[in-house]
Scaffold this active site. Structure first.
Site, PDB file in Angstrom:
ATOM      1  CB  CYS A   1    -111.665 -19.686  39.031  1.00 47.39           C
ATOM      2  SG  CYS A   1    -112.989 -18.517  38.702  1.00 47.39           S
TER       3      CYS A   1
ATOM      4  NE  ARG B   1    -119.123 -25.819  35.009  1.00 48.05           N
ATOM      5  CZ  ARG B   1    -118.095 -25.013  34.738  1.00 48.05           C
ATOM      6  NH1 ARG B   1    -118.159 -24.177  33.726  1.00 48.05           N
ATOM      7  NH2 ARG B   1    -117.014 -25.030  35.484  1.00 48.05           N
TER       8      ARG B   1
ATOM      9  CG  ASP C   1    -115.022 -15.836  39.620  1.00 49.21           C
ATOM     10  OD1 ASP C   1    -114.762 -15.848  38.391  1.00 49.21           O
ATOM     11  OD2 ASP C   1    -115.908 -16.561  40.124  1.00 49.21           O
TER      12      ASP C   1
ATOM     13  CG  HIS D   1    -116.056 -24.234  40.662  1.00 45.66           C
ATOM     14  ND1 HIS D   1    -115.992 -25.545  40.221  1.00 45.66           N
ATOM     15  CD2 HIS D   1    -115.529 -23.468  39.665  1.00 45.66           C
ATOM     16  CE1 HIS D   1    -115.444 -25.564  39.019  1.00 45.66           C
ATOM     17  NE2 HIS D   1    -115.156 -24.331  38.662  1.00 45.66           N
TER      18      HIS D   1
ATOM     19  NE  ARG E   1    -110.931 -27.250  38.097  1.00 40.73           N
ATOM     20  CZ  ARG E   1    -111.993 -26.801  37.432  1.00 40.73           C
ATOM     21  NH1 ARG E   1    -112.013 -25.574  36.948  1.00 40.73           N
ATOM     22  NH2 ARG E   1    -113.075 -27.569  37.274  1.00 40.73           N
TER      23      ARG E   1
ATOM     24  CD  GLN F   1    -111.075 -22.829  39.756  1.00 39.24           C
ATOM     25  OE1 GLN F   1    -111.619 -23.197  38.711  1.00 39.24           O
ATOM     26  NE2 GLN F   1    -109.796 -22.517  39.811  1.00 39.24           N
TER      27      GLN F   1
HETATM   28  N1   CP Z   1    -112.632 -22.351  36.115  1.00 45.26           N
HETATM   29  C1   CP Z   1    -113.536 -23.065  35.437  1.00 45.26           C
HETATM   30  O1   CP Z   1    -114.296 -23.859  36.003  1.00 45.26           O
HETATM   31  O2   CP Z   1    -113.526 -22.868  34.096  1.00 45.26           O
HETATM   32  P1   CP Z   1    -114.629 -23.370  33.050  1.00 45.26           P
HETATM   33  O3   CP Z   1    -115.911 -22.623  33.382  1.00 45.26           O
HETATM   34  O4   CP Z   1    -114.101 -23.021  31.701  1.00 45.26           O
HETATM   35  O5   CP Z   1    -114.835 -24.849  33.232  1.00 45.26           O
HETATM   36  N1  NVA Z   2    -118.211 -17.634  39.293  1.00 45.32           N
HETATM   37  C1  NVA Z   2    -118.005 -18.091  37.941  1.00 45.32           C
HETATM   38  C2  NVA Z   2    -116.967 -19.162  37.902  1.00 45.32           C
HETATM   39  C3  NVA Z   2    -116.696 -19.738  36.555  1.00 45.32           C
HETATM   40  C4  NVA Z   2    -115.683 -20.857  36.604  1.00 45.32           C
HETATM   41  C5  NVA Z   2    -119.319 -18.590  37.385  1.00 45.32           C
HETATM   42  O1  NVA Z   2    -120.059 -19.265  38.101  1.00 45.32           O
HETATM   43  O2  NVA Z   2    -119.622 -18.277  36.227  1.00 45.32           O
END
Ligand code: CP
Ligand code: NVA
Length: 303
Positions: free
Chosen positions: A262, A100, A222, A127, A290, A130
């Site tokens: 999400c 990540r 989101d 993502h 997930r 997701q």
């Molecule tokens: N939806 C999601 O990826 O959540 P986190 O950022 O908590 O991993």
């Molecule tokens: N768009 C959000 C998603 C988090 C799971 C971010 O990137 O922070």
């Protein structure tokens, strides 16, 4: 499939197979308990996480493997050591890497050098895990994907990109409404439209939230400011205010429409408590999925 960096890299059949496998794993978790026995997954988090961290950790353990969690302080990716050297080292020790990070190119560079599968656990651009969990959830609650009307309201961000890639391949009718200047990446939209032509899907980009949501089967939103955009949060709160999913906007959707997010949610900003806590909200089902979706991905890539 060697890596999972973007849903764009998967064929429609590959996505459908992953969804089928994920549903089967959810129904019969015991059948796969030793499938990745002794295998290690390195997890690199350069941004915070609840769901991604826990779902990968729990998922790999359920398959008989284990995870090694690496925080930015420990590895200082690209500063203490180059991305390619981190990838090459990890590739000698573990059987898969979840990353990540910020720039999507970092995940791509890791994939180029790791010699083991790299899974994108969120970049600024996409993502994919997701998107898989989300379409698995749509499949569960709507009984299919082809022609299902998904309306996404808000920022044309990483999550929106993955929903477009996956949705176009799966024949979903995807409509996104964003303020001017916050549309999804035009190349993603162009790719999605071309793919949708083959699959009977649709990708539409609108300005008007109510028009996007009208008669939708799924209403998705989101956060307005993603991780890394914290300094823009106040300005975005003003710009995105007409895109809040409240009962009035949700009321434009089909009577049996479900609400998706999400998570994490900024309650009172992009969604009201009344909508996210309503019986038609499936946000925690998405979160649970997930685990199942990523178990299917890990089995495919690391098995
Ligand atoms: N939806 C999601 O990826 O959540 P986190 O950022 O908590 O991993
Ligand atoms: N768009 C959000 C998603 C988090 C799971 C971010 O990137 O922070």
């Amino acid at each position: 499939m060697k890596h999972l960096l973007s849903l764009r890299d998967l064929s429609a059949d590959e996505i459908r197979n992953l969804l089928e496998r994920a549903l089967e794993m959810k129904a019969h978790p015991g059948r796969y308990s030793g499938a990745l026995r002794g295998k290690a997954l390195a997890m690199i988090f350069e941004k915070p996480s609840l769901r991604t961290r826990v779902s990968f950790d729990v998922g790999i353990h359920q398959l008989g493997g284990y995870s090694v969690n690496l925080t930015p302080v420990e590895i200082n990716l690209g500063k203490r050591e180059s991305v390619r050297d981190v990838a090459r080292n990890l590739g000698r020790m573990v059987q898969g890497i979840m990353v990540r990070t910020f720039a999507h190119s970092i995940a791509e560079e890791m994939a180029l050098h790791a010699g083991v599968p790299v899974i994108n656990g969120l970049t600024d651009f996409s993502h994919p895990c997701q998107g898989l969990a989300d379409y698995m959830t749509v499949l569960e609650v709507k009984g299919g994907l082809k022609g299902v009307k998904v309306a996404y309201v808000g920022d044309g961000n990483n999550v929106a990109h993955s929903l477009i890639y996956g949705g176009a391949s799966l024949g979903v009718h995807f409509t996104i409404a964003t303020p001017a200047g916050y549309e999804p990446n035009p190349q993603v939209v162009e790719w999605g439209r071309a793919k949708a032509k083959e699959t009977g899907g649709r990708v539409e980009v609108l300005r008007d939230a109510a028009a996007a949501v009208r008669a939708a089967d799924v209403v998705y939103t989101d956060v307005w400011a993603s991780m890394g955009q914290e300094s823009e949060a106040a300005e975005r709160r003003r710009i995105f205010a007409p895109y809040r999913v409240d009962e009035a906007l949700f009321g434009e959707a089909a009577p049996d429409a479900v609400f998706m997010h999400c998570l994490p949610a900024h309650r009172g900003e992009e969604v009201t408590d009344a909508v996210i806590d309503s019986p038609r909200s499936v946000v925690y089902q998405q979160a649970e999925n997930r685990v199942h979706g990523q178990k299917a991905v890990m089995l495919e890539l690391m098995g």
